[in-house]
Write an enzyme that holds these catalytic residues in place. Structure first.
Site, mmCIF file in Angstrom:
data_model
loop_
_atom_site.group_PDB
_atom_site.id
_atom_site.type_symbol
_atom_site.label_atom_id
_atom_site.label_comp_id
_atom_site.label_asym_id
_atom_site.label_seq_id
_atom_site.Cartn_x
_atom_site.Cartn_y
_atom_site.Cartn_z
ATOM 1 N N ASP A 10 81.136 21.680 68.638
ATOM 2 C CA ASP A 10 80.151 21.932 67.577
ATOM 3 C C ASP A 10 80.452 23.322 67.018
ATOM 4 O O ASP A 10 81.307 24.040 67.558
ATOM 5 C CB ASP A 10 78.720 21.888 68.150
ATOM 6 C CG ASP A 10 77.660 22.169 67.087
ATOM 7 O OD1 ASP A 10 77.786 21.666 65.962
ATOM 8 O OD2 ASP A 10 76.688 22.912 67.367
ATOM 9 N N SER A 11 79.716 23.716 65.980
ATOM 10 C CA SER A 11 79.907 25.065 65.429
ATOM 11 C C SER A 11 79.253 26.129 66.306
ATOM 12 O O SER A 11 79.505 27.310 66.115
ATOM 13 C CB SER A 11 79.282 25.127 64.035
ATOM 14 O OG SER A 11 77.905 24.816 64.136
ATOM 15 N N TYR A 42 78.855 25.664 59.901
ATOM 16 C CA TYR A 42 79.706 24.649 59.279
ATOM 17 C C TYR A 42 79.005 24.052 58.046
ATOM 18 O O TYR A 42 79.647 23.536 57.139
ATOM 19 C CB TYR A 42 79.989 23.514 60.268
ATOM 20 C CG TYR A 42 81.120 23.772 61.254
ATOM 21 C CD1 TYR A 42 81.680 25.036 61.417
ATOM 22 C CD2 TYR A 42 81.629 22.720 62.026
ATOM 23 C CE1 TYR A 42 82.707 25.248 62.333
ATOM 24 C CE2 TYR A 42 82.663 22.921 62.928
ATOM 25 C CZ TYR A 42 83.198 24.183 63.080
ATOM 26 O OH TYR A 42 84.217 24.371 63.988
ATOM 27 N N GLY A 43 77.675 24.089 58.066
ATOM 28 C CA GLY A 43 76.884 23.367 57.058
ATOM 29 C C GLY A 43 77.125 23.798 55.627
ATOM 30 O O GLY A 43 76.893 23.033 54.695
ATOM 31 N N CYS A 73 78.449 17.378 66.352
ATOM 32 C CA CYS A 73 78.091 18.134 65.155
ATOM 33 C C CYS A 73 77.930 17.137 64.009
ATOM 34 O O CYS A 73 78.859 16.355 63.740
ATOM 35 C CB CYS A 73 79.217 19.123 64.840
ATOM 36 S SG CYS A 73 79.054 19.917 63.231
ATOM 37 N N THR A 75 77.641 17.789 60.823
ATOM 38 C CA THR A 75 78.431 18.177 59.654
ATOM 39 C C THR A 75 79.876 17.696 59.810
ATOM 40 O O THR A 75 80.468 17.146 58.878
ATOM 41 C CB THR A 75 78.387 19.714 59.491
ATOM 42 O OG1 THR A 75 77.018 20.136 59.526
ATOM 43 C CG2 THR A 75 79.027 20.153 58.206
ATOM 44 N N GLU A 152 70.446 29.213 66.157
ATOM 45 C CA GLU A 152 71.438 30.105 66.789
ATOM 46 C C GLU A 152 70.774 31.423 67.197
ATOM 47 O O GLU A 152 71.142 32.041 68.187
ATOM 48 C CB GLU A 152 72.586 30.416 65.815
ATOM 49 C CG GLU A 152 73.552 29.282 65.576
ATOM 50 C CD GLU A 152 74.440 28.936 66.776
ATOM 51 O OE1 GLU A 152 75.019 29.840 67.376
ATOM 52 O OE2 GLU A 152 74.533 27.731 67.094
ATOM 53 N N CYS A 182 71.332 16.996 62.256
ATOM 54 C CA CYS A 182 72.128 18.153 62.685
ATOM 55 C C CYS A 182 71.787 18.365 64.155
ATOM 56 O O CYS A 182 70.604 18.320 64.538
ATOM 57 C CB CYS A 182 71.736 19.373 61.862
ATOM 58 S SG CYS A 182 72.302 20.950 62.544
ATOM 59 N N THR A 183 72.797 18.600 64.966
ATOM 60 C CA THR A 183 72.546 18.670 66.419
ATOM 61 C C THR A 183 71.794 19.939 66.834
ATOM 62 O O THR A 183 71.359 20.037 67.979
ATOM 63 C CB THR A 183 73.873 18.565 67.190
ATOM 64 O OG1 THR A 183 74.781 19.561 66.687
ATOM 65 C CG2 THR A 183 74.488 17.188 67.025
ATOM 66 N N HIS A 184 71.647 20.882 65.919
ATOM 67 C CA HIS A 184 70.797 22.044 66.237
ATOM 68 C C HIS A 184 69.306 21.670 66.200
ATOM 69 O O HIS A 184 68.489 22.342 66.820
ATOM 70 C CB HIS A 184 71.022 23.170 65.222
ATOM 71 C CG HIS A 184 72.264 23.980 65.453
ATOM 72 N ND1 HIS A 184 73.527 23.502 65.210
ATOM 73 C CD2 HIS A 184 72.427 25.259 65.917
ATOM 74 C CE1 HIS A 184 74.420 24.452 65.492
ATOM 75 N NE2 HIS A 184 73.787 25.520 65.923
#
Ligand code: DGL
Length: 257
Positions: A10-11, A42-43, A73, A75, A152, A182-184
């Site tokens: 992932d980012s 990345y988005g 991820c 994105t 983040e 989005c995995t966040h």
């Protein structure tokens, strides 16, 4: 049995929401995780940049003799999965298909909202795949570019998070399900659920883990192997946020890519 590790990327910290679900479903699997914190977010990047970064991430993971790659991820799944599958022989899966399979299996999910990064929404991948697989589905998209940076930063349970999420969700009509594209975003699951109590909130990591279990990947039968977590830049809040998510400290390695 196949005791080789699973590679994931992932980012940043978001892919750990997928990691957590995989560990819950398949605790014997050893995971090599790459967080590309140096190139976060990345988005907001172009499709070509996401393809280049995904390639580089996969090359890194292949050095660890992984048996499969999970693109943890949204994105990168929406903009680079097909291209990566054409280049590499190793099985590669992303977060979209397992989620679509789940929605398809539920008769009551017909109006679907998607929240995701700008790049994911621009790609229209969720809407295209939903419409291809599910008859008469109605889809609403919303890009939420501030949420991944807030995650983040560890701003996942404060007033700013509540207000930002309210701003992004307020225009959705009544929907059956909301995909956290989005995995966040599962880091904000509680706030999102509080603001949409009647909607099923879909965590893509959970659907991906269930689908791996069902499809009986070549599992590992070795216990207690330590996962390895790599970051491309360690100057970030990864340790604190991962502690909030996993409830334990993890050791970080610097990735040389
Ligand atoms: N976690 C990522 C996703 O699922 C990326 C967020 C970002 O880097 O902008 O889309």
């Amino acid at each position: 049995m196949d005791n080789r590790p699973i590679g994931m990327f992932d980012s940043g910290v978001g892919g750990l929401t997928v990691y957590k679900e995989i560990k819950k479903a398949m605790p014997n699997e050893k995971i090599i995780y790459l967080g590309d914190t140096k190139n976060f977010p990345y988005g907001s990047k172009s499709k070509q940049s996401i393809i280049d970064l995904s390639r580089r991430n996969i090359e890194f993971l292949l050095n660890y003799n992984v048996k499969m790659i999970i693109i943890a991820c949204g994105t990168a799944t929406s903009q680079a999965l097909e291209e990566m599958k054409e280049i590499y022989k190793v099985p590669i899966i992303g977060i979209i298909q397992p989620t679509i399979e789940y929605i398809k299996s539920k008769e009551n999910l017909k109006s679907i909202g998607i929240i995701a990064t700008r790049g994911t929404i621009r790609s229209n991948s969720w809407e295209k795949n939903l419409k291809k697989s599910i008859d008469k589905v109605i889809v609403y998209n919303k890009e939420c570019p501030l949420l991944a940076p807030m995650a983040e930063e560890g701003w996942i349970d404060n007033q700013i998070a509540k207000l930002t999420i309210h701003e992004y969700l307020k225009d959705f009509p009544k929907i059956d399900a909301l995909i956290l594209g989005c995995t966040h975003y599962p880091l904000f699951k509680k706030i999102i659920k509080d603001q949409m109590p009647e909607t099923e909130i879909i965590d893509t990591g959970e659907k991906l883990a269930n689908s791996l279990l069902k499809n009986k990947i070549n599992k590992s039968d070795e216990k207690e192997k330590e996962d390895e977590i790599f970051l491309t830049d360690t100057e970030c809040n990864f340790i604190n946020v991962s502690y909030k998510l996993l409830g334990k400290s993890i050791k970080i390695n610097k990735a040389i890519v």
